[in-house]
Enzyme design. Structure first.
Site, PDB file in Angstrom:
ATOM      1  N   LYS A 143       0.882  -1.193  -0.033  1.00  0.00           N
ATOM      2  CA  LYS A 143       0.062  -0.078  -0.121  1.00  0.00           C
ATOM      3  C   LYS A 143       0.841   1.193   0.007  1.00  0.00           C
ATOM      4  CE  LYS A 143      -2.856   3.363   1.908  1.00  0.00           C
ATOM      5  NZ  LYS A 143      -2.412   4.704   2.315  1.00  0.00           N
ATOM      6  N   ASP A 145      -5.943   5.261 -15.062  1.00  0.00           N
ATOM      7  CA  ASP A 145      -6.963   4.249 -14.470  1.00  0.00           C
ATOM      8  C   ASP A 145      -6.204   3.860 -13.268  1.00  0.00           C
ATOM      9  OD1 ASP A 145      -8.591   2.225 -13.634  1.00  0.00           O
ATOM     10  OD2 ASP A 145      -9.034   1.747 -15.785  1.00  0.00           O
TER      11      ASP A 145
HETATM   12  P1  NAD Z   1      -8.583   5.182 -26.330  1.00  0.00           P
HETATM   13  O1  NAD Z   1      -9.470   4.191 -26.894  1.00  0.00           O
HETATM   14  O2  NAD Z   1      -8.968   6.331 -25.712  1.00  0.00           O
HETATM   15  O3  NAD Z   1      -7.306   5.531 -27.128  1.00  0.00           O
HETATM   16  C1  NAD Z   1      -6.396   4.542 -27.499  1.00  0.00           C
HETATM   17  C2  NAD Z   1      -6.261   4.849 -29.014  1.00  0.00           C
HETATM   18  O4  NAD Z   1      -5.334   5.963 -29.450  1.00  0.00           O
HETATM   19  C3  NAD Z   1      -5.419   3.546 -29.566  1.00  0.00           C
HETATM   20  O5  NAD Z   1      -6.438   2.444 -29.876  1.00  0.00           O
HETATM   21  C4  NAD Z   1      -4.939   4.119 -31.051  1.00  0.00           C
HETATM   22  O6  NAD Z   1      -5.963   4.069 -31.782  1.00  0.00           O
HETATM   23  C5  NAD Z   1      -4.986   5.718 -30.692  1.00  0.00           C
HETATM   24  N1  NAD Z   1      -3.564   6.179 -30.557  1.00  0.00           N
HETATM   25  C6  NAD Z   1      -3.155   7.485 -31.170  1.00  0.00           C
HETATM   26  N2  NAD Z   1      -1.830   7.579 -30.790  1.00  0.00           N
HETATM   27  C7  NAD Z   1      -1.410   6.659 -30.348  1.00  0.00           C
HETATM   28  C8  NAD Z   1      -0.149   6.098 -29.941  1.00  0.00           C
HETATM   29  N3  NAD Z   1       1.036   6.926 -30.138  1.00  0.00           N
HETATM   30  N4  NAD Z   1       0.108   4.982 -29.279  1.00  0.00           N
HETATM   31  C9  NAD Z   1      -0.968   4.218 -29.110  1.00  0.00           C
HETATM   32  N5  NAD Z   1      -2.102   4.431 -29.598  1.00  0.00           N
HETATM   33  C10 NAD Z   1      -2.472   5.551 -30.111  1.00  0.00           C
HETATM   34  O7  NAD Z   1      -7.843   4.450 -24.719  1.00  0.00           O
HETATM   35  P2  NAD Z   1      -7.101   2.998 -24.503  1.00  0.00           P
HETATM   36  O8  NAD Z   1      -5.969   3.343 -24.159  1.00  0.00           O
HETATM   37  O9  NAD Z   1      -7.603   2.103 -25.277  1.00  0.00           O
HETATM   38  O10 NAD Z   1      -8.407   2.639 -23.176  1.00  0.00           O
HETATM   39  C11 NAD Z   1      -8.017   3.309 -21.776  1.00  0.00           C
HETATM   40  C12 NAD Z   1      -9.109   3.519 -21.000  1.00  0.00           C
HETATM   41  O11 NAD Z   1     -10.063   2.270 -21.101  1.00  0.00           O
HETATM   42  C13 NAD Z   1      -8.994   4.009 -19.667  1.00  0.00           C
HETATM   43  O12 NAD Z   1     -10.003   5.054 -19.545  1.00  0.00           O
HETATM   44  C14 NAD Z   1      -9.442   2.987 -18.777  1.00  0.00           C
HETATM   45  O13 NAD Z   1     -10.200   3.402 -17.630  1.00  0.00           O
HETATM   46  C15 NAD Z   1     -10.512   2.121 -19.793  1.00  0.00           C
HETATM   47  N6  NAD Z   1     -10.872   0.742 -19.596  1.00  0.00           N
HETATM   48  C16 NAD Z   1     -10.222  -0.039 -18.494  1.00  0.00           C
HETATM   49  C17 NAD Z   1     -10.607  -1.260 -18.320  1.00  0.00           C
HETATM   50  C18 NAD Z   1      -9.874  -2.095 -17.331  1.00  0.00           C
HETATM   51  O14 NAD Z   1      -8.769  -1.879 -16.949  1.00  0.00           O
HETATM   52  N7  NAD Z   1     -10.431  -3.484 -17.091  1.00  0.00           N
HETATM   53  C19 NAD Z   1     -11.393  -1.962 -19.195  1.00  0.00           C
HETATM   54  C20 NAD Z   1     -12.189  -1.148 -20.095  1.00  0.00           C
HETATM   55  C21 NAD Z   1     -11.980   0.217 -20.312  1.00  0.00           C
END
Ligand code: NAD
Length: 419
Positions: free
Chosen positions: A259, A275
């Site tokens: 923690k 997150d």
């Molecule tokens: P997102 O979908 O908002 O953005 C990611 C996208 O940005 C990529 O898929 C890509 O298309 C684009 N991108 C642009 N420039 C990039 C680069 N340089 N590198 C990589 N990708 C690039 O976000 P995400 O990261 O897919 O998801 C994060 C969110 O999902 C968080 O808010 C989280 O809380 C949530 N989430 C978490 C869980 C879990 O932890 N179990 C489950 C569901 C959702």
């Protein structure tokens, strides 16, 4: 090498405005910092982030100073409600500067997405069928996110596991996705959902869950640092090692040890709009992944008798996507940090976790944690007792002097002052 320094002497004694000026001078953040000072998240932005919004909720942003990571000075924004955490991280980092600060690295930013296949009488044969079509399945997954692929990400591998369940064998298909600078949850979930019908077709099974795993053990950050025995004292070296051993052999202690690590890690995760639950779930499940819940850090004595600390934690975090891109405060904090990739952010998280753990164990093994906690805690108690701005300091001071930091005493002191 840049002129910027994280060694801001007396930072904690300065007025807030003066601190903002120093952060601007020593980081790439400039106007964006105004999003942290006084103006927060607008209602309109908040309404776009989650459902049923009725307002926003403020927390302090503090800057941890003194961090040197991979030979670069960094100012580290932390968002946290608990007193002493920012001070402790800064102190731990200060004492590590003399030996070169923190050295950190990461694996590739690979997240795992799971597909659960049920209703199979021949799960092992089904596994082979899925792996035979690996390339086709990878193509289907990658078609879902051309932007990620453009940025150098994509599916690195598909792996299968057969698990014994009460309802027969499950085939669990793992997509290993390089998410580059995104945390990647949405990206990998979309991929798993797209691949699932093809897996059903190949195996004849029924797919239920299609979702990422928060045991992000393919996306790790590590850090190490040495604390000089002359600077911290030989007793501290022994004390920290004894504290670590206690955590290693006792899960009751280990939970608190970890923690303490997460006090720092989560505060930076929060500050950067990432997150916190994903990172916490990853850290604790990783700590237990050897079958025994274990410390996230390791403390050893070097052959010269100095204290060597190291850490390895999953870092499912991004610098694009999610709230990292939509929250103006997160953007400002990322600018203060100046990290250019999700991997660099992971290295910061590991270093902060290690510094935080050092500071906590040092205090616990010597004067105890309460001495440091009490100063700020006393102020909170004074505020709760009704002290106005100009009274808080005096009431807190008096309680510390008496060694009685309690609500009833704060009220008595306040009444006495006012009369
Ligand atoms: P997102 O979908 O908002 O953005 C990611 C996208 O940005 C990529 O898929 C890509 O298309 C684009 N991108 C642009 N420039 C990039 C680069 N340089 N590198 C990589 N990708 C690039 O976000 P995400 O990261 O897919 O998801 C994060 C969110 O999902 C968080 O808010 C989280 O809380 C949530 N989430 C978490 C869980 C879990 O932890 N179990 C489950 C569901 C959702």
């Amino acid at each position: 090498m840049s002129e910027e320094t994280s060694r801001l002497e007396g930072f904690h004694k300065k007025e807030l405005e003066e601190r903002v000026k120093l952060v601007k001078e020593n980081s790439s953040a400039d106007e964006s910092l105004d999003h942290l000072v006084g103006k927060g998240l607008s209602n309109q932005k908040a309404d776009q982030m989650i459902e049923n919004v009725v307002g926003t909720y403020e927390l302090p942003v503090g800057i941890a100073t003194n961090f040197r990571i991979n030979d670069e000075d960094l100012l580290i924004p932390m968002v946290i409600e608990e007193s002493s955490v920012v001070a402790a991280a800064s102190y731990g980092a200060k004492l590590a500067r003399g030996t070169g600060g923190f050295h950190a690295n990461t694996t590739e930013p690979v997240m795992i997405s799971q597909i659960q296949v049920t209703g199979l009488s021949d799960a092992n044969a089904a596994k082979v069928k899925v792996l035979e079509k690996k390339d086709e399945l990878i193509d289907i997954a990658e078609e879902q996110d051309p932007v990620l692929v453009e940025h150098g990400g994509g599916v690195e591998d598909i792996r299968c596991r057969v698990l014994k369940s009460r309802f027969g064998d499950y085939l669990v298909v793992h997509l290993l996705v390089n998410c580059q600078d995104a945390m990647g949850a949405n990206a990998v979930n979309t991929m798993a959902e797209a691949v699932a019908p093809h897996v059903e077709e190949l195996t004849g099974g029924d797919v239920y869950l299609r979702i990422l795993s928060n045991l992000a053990d393919q996306r790790l950050a590590r850090a190490r640092a040495v604390w000089d025995k002359e600077e911290i004292g030989k007793d501290t070296v022994e004390g920290v090692i004894q504290a670590y051993e206690f955590a290693r052999v006792d899960p009751y202690r280990c939970a608190t040890h970890n923690k303490g690590v997460m006090n720092g890690v989560t505060a930076v995760v929060m500050a950067t709009g990432n997150d916190t639950r994903a990172v916490e779930a990853g850290a604790h499940s990783y700590a237990a992944s050897g079958g025994v819940y274990s410390p996230l850090t390791v403390w050893e004595k070097t052959k010269d008798g100095d204290l060597a600390g190291s850490i390895e934690i999953p870092v499912p975090v991004g610098i694009v996507g999610g709230a990292t891109s939509s929250h103006p405060g997160a953007q400002a904090n990322l600018e203060i940090l100046g990290v250019e990739s999700a991997q660099e952010l992971g290295e910061v998280l590991a270093s902060v976790g290690l510094a935080q753990n050092f500071a906590a164990l040092r205090a616990l093994a010597s004067e105890g944690i309460q001495k440091g906690h009490m100063r700020l805690h006393a102020k909170n108690v004074a505020v709760q007792a009704g002290a106005e701005e100009d009274e808080v300091e005096r009431v807190a001071e008096k309680m510390i002097e008496e060694g009685k930091v309690r609500a009833d005493r704060a009220e008595e002191i306040l009444e006495k002052f006012r009369n």
